[in-house]
Design an enzyme around this catalytic site. Sequence first.
Site, PDB file in Angstrom:
ATOM      1  N   GLY A  30      34.686  34.933  34.937  1.00 44.06           N
ATOM      2  CA  GLY A  30      34.769  36.367  34.328  1.00 44.06           C
ATOM      3  C   GLY A  30      34.758  36.725  32.501  1.00 44.06           C
ATOM      4  CG  HIS A  46      39.662  38.085  41.060  1.00 47.23           C
ATOM      5  ND1 HIS A  46      40.679  38.702  40.754  1.00 47.23           N
ATOM      6  CD2 HIS A  46      39.450  37.307  39.594  1.00 47.23           C
ATOM      7  CE1 HIS A  46      41.507  37.306  40.059  1.00 47.23           C
ATOM      8  NE2 HIS A  46      40.698  37.563  39.372  1.00 47.23           N
ATOM      9  CB  VAL A  75      33.771  44.720  35.819  1.00 49.86           C
ATOM     10  CG1 VAL A  75      33.533  46.085  36.494  1.00 49.86           C
ATOM     11  CG2 VAL A  75      33.219  43.512  36.529  1.00 49.86           C
ATOM     12  CE  LYS A 135      39.627  43.047  29.945  1.00 48.65           C
ATOM     13  NZ  LYS A 135      41.008  43.309  30.750  1.00 48.65           N
ATOM     14  CG  LEU A 164      41.593  38.199  45.936  1.00 43.17           C
ATOM     15  CD1 LEU A 164      40.507  37.772  46.753  1.00 43.17           C
ATOM     16  CD2 LEU A 164      41.369  37.161  44.314  1.00 43.17           C
TER      17      LEU A 164
END
Length: 281
Positions: free
Chosen positions: A147, A37, A176, A149, A33
């Site tokens: 996510g 996450h 993020v 990303k 993680l």
Amino acid sequence: MKVIRTIPEMQTSVKQERREGKTIGFVPTMGYLHEGHLTLLQKARETNDIVVLSIFVNPTQFGPNEDFDAYPRDFERDEKLAKEAGVDYVFYPDVREMYPKEMSISVSVQKRVDVLCGSKREGHFDGVATVLMKLFNIVNPDQAYFGMKDAQQVAVVDGLIHDYNFPIELVPVETVREEDGLAKSSRNVYLTEQERKEAPALYASLQAAKERIGQGEQNPQAILSFVKNYIETHTSGIIDYVQIYSYPQLTEMDKLEGKLILALAVKFSKARLIDNITWTV
Ligand code: PAF
């Protein structure tokens, strides 16, 4: 927090929670993680009574040249982080539990896979869709968190949920970023000092292109040239791809309108970085 290793126990636990009227938020991962996450877990925690985290390094999404055995694993650390994040259940099956025998039906993703990183990872999203179909049936969540990303994965999951009528809300969570805009990634540590200084230019190039489109540029080729030129001018990285598509369909457009994804992959000396933005024009 309970760690569950078998499918029947996970299904029974979730059924009991549902009987008590609880909502289930689900964060599927392959473990090891990181902050991305933890953000997904935080979002799941904010809106659900129960948070389920799955940790399963899924062999079916690894290609023959990708090393499944070498994928990093550290369950003890993950367990600690999950507890701190307020997870209720960690589903942590082994490969035999998830794939006890050769499957008699295979999942094959037909659309949204031949572009971006998917074009270089043949069969990868078949494996992702296979394991997610299983996990969705095992965990039976109200919401599933992914996510942005990996925006292509989110697009494939969107297709899976709609095509197969899973009563699940897909919750895409923003990438993020570091303060300078660089998308957080475990690969950033492989950048040299100079490359780390250059790397925020990737996100800056996407933002600058978005601004151009906002000012009226509608030609996809002009935008792609602009982004490539920006990256070549501001970094020493080698462009792997810069692509622009409709989102989440991931189809080409003659004219830039509607919801778009602008995505890139750039190779530095020891790290290949990816980034993207999605927005509606
Ligand atoms: O994004 C990942 O970690 C994996 O592709 C997923 C969604 C957990 C499926 O194995």
